[in-house]
Design a protein around this motif. Structure first.
Motif, PDB file in Angstrom:
ATOM      1  N   LEU A  30     -13.338 -21.802  61.354  1.00 20.52           N
ATOM      2  CA  LEU A  30     -14.525 -22.563  61.732  1.00 20.52           C
ATOM      3  C   LEU A  30     -14.788 -22.428  63.227  1.00 20.52           C
ATOM      4  CD1 LEU A  30     -16.780 -24.404  60.905  1.00 20.52           C
ATOM      5  CD2 LEU A  30     -15.193 -26.328  60.930  1.00 20.52           C
ATOM      6  N   ASP A  33     -16.300 -19.081  63.962  1.00 20.99           N
ATOM      7  CA  ASP A  33     -17.713 -18.977  63.610  1.00 20.99           C
ATOM      8  C   ASP A  33     -18.599 -19.747  64.594  1.00 20.99           C
ATOM      9  OD1 ASP A  33     -17.054 -17.356  61.547  1.00 20.99           O
ATOM     10  OD2 ASP A  33     -17.475 -18.793  59.949  1.00 20.99           O
ATOM     11  N   TRP A  71     -20.949 -26.088  58.503  1.00 19.05           N
ATOM     12  CA  TRP A  71     -19.808 -26.512  59.334  1.00 19.05           C
ATOM     13  C   TRP A  71     -19.277 -27.867  58.871  1.00 19.05           C
ATOM     14  CZ3 TRP A  71     -21.947 -25.199  64.926  1.00 19.05           C
ATOM     15  CH2 TRP A  71     -22.051 -23.804  65.048  1.00 19.05           C
ATOM     16  N   ARG A  74     -17.214 -27.444  55.660  1.00 22.12           N
ATOM     17  CA  ARG A  74     -15.921 -26.818  55.963  1.00 22.12           C
ATOM     18  C   ARG A  74     -15.023 -27.776  56.747  1.00 22.12           C
ATOM     19  NH1 ARG A  74     -17.968 -21.319  58.481  1.00 22.12           N
ATOM     20  NH2 ARG A  74     -15.740 -20.976  58.853  1.00 22.12           N
ATOM     21  N   ALA A  75     -15.613 -28.580  57.618  1.00 18.38           N
ATOM     22  CA  ALA A  75     -14.832 -29.587  58.347  1.00 18.38           C
ATOM     23  C   ALA A  75     -14.250 -30.611  57.374  1.00 18.38           C
ATOM     24  CB  ALA A  75     -15.706 -30.286  59.388  1.00 18.38           C
TER      25      ALA A  75
END
Length: 280
Positions: A30, A33, A71, A74-75
């Motif tokens: 992450l 990215d 994001w 994914r977090a």
């Protein structure tokens, strides 16, 4: 420890460290990215004069807009794996005292007051005092682990509520450039007569947004070139009134989870002073 169960056992740590390693891998990907998005130079700032000739908008142009929804998802996965690592540790240690039965509760204790700890302890009669003491020593209300509390709160919000949000926020700005205004001279103290109005948001929410407006008492004749604007953006996690810089949160939560696993299984012996390094 208690003469029967050695907590410093790689097998006890294995389930926890597997989830921890996965969370850290998600965090690295992450972060990579996020860095790749920023490396494209996606943001520029311009000054635009409105038709009234007296109002200047500070406009932020962003392309591409950061994929904050991606994001955020994914977090959430990353934070859940951090939490799962701690819960698996609790469960595997509990099982050594309850086997062949499974422990009735596998939640790692994260509380900001003694009452939470006492309620947790009632669910874990299987733990000898010295083992329970290791868990208690890492409780935030004992050891001051703020990022474990952030982990707990963000996980709970995700389960029951709207959850946390991820944003990219303007945290520092210095606009360059000059402008000339009609009928005003330096000794008129122009700075005292300017009015700066905050814009719609300091979070990046669209490709074009006004982040501030300057109102000038007379007509603007000319806006000079912007030669030295400086600005800085910070990814943020927001939840329940808290705002934490995203990368700080990732690093700090990961460190506290790693430290908790190491302390409770006897690899490090201090729950207050951070060890220089931890090898799980």
């Amino acid at each position: 420890h208690n003469g029967e169960v050695d907590l410093d056992d790689p097998i006890l740590r294995k389930a926890a460290t597997g989830k921890l390693a996965h969370a850290l891998a998600l965090a690295r990907a992450l972060r990579s990215d996020m860095d790749a998005w920023w490396a494209t130079g996606p943001v520029s700032l311009i000054q635009e004069l409105r038709s009234d000739g007296r109002t200047i908008d500070l406009v932020m142009l962003t392309s591409p807009v950061p994929p904050v929804d991606d994001w955020y998802n994914r977090a959430g996965d990353m934070l859940q794996n951090f939490r799962n690592a701690l819960n698996r540790l609790t469960n595997s240690i509990g099982y050594t005292f309850t086997k062949p039965a499974k422990p009735s509760d596998g939640n790692f204790p994260i509380h900001n007051a003694e009452v939470g700890w006492q309620n947790w302890l009632k669910k874990h009669p299987e733990f000898p005092v010295d083992v329970a003491d290791r868990f208690r020593a890492f409780e935030p209300f004992v050891s001051g682990r703020p990022f474990l509390l952030a982990l707990r709160d963000s996980n709970n919000l995700e389960k029951h509520d709207i959850g946390f949000t991820v944003s990219v926020t303007l945290t520092e700005l210095r606009m360059g450039g000059t402008f000339q205004a009609e009928g005003l001279w330096e000794d008129d103290h122009l700075g005292d007569q300017l009015k700066l109005i905050a814009g719609e948001s300091f979070d990046i929410i669209s490709e074009r947004q006004v982040i501030g407006t300057i109102e000038i008492p007379t007509r603007v004749i000319e806006i000079g070139p912007d030669t030295d604007s400086k600005f800085f953006f910070t990814p943020m996690i927001r939840f329940d009134g808290n705002v934490i810089p995203f990368l700080t949160a990732i690093d700090s939560i990961g460190r506290e989870v790693t430290w908790a696993i190491a302390y409770i299984t006897g690899l490090v012996d201090n729950a207050i002073k951070p060890p220089p390094r931890i090898d799980l």
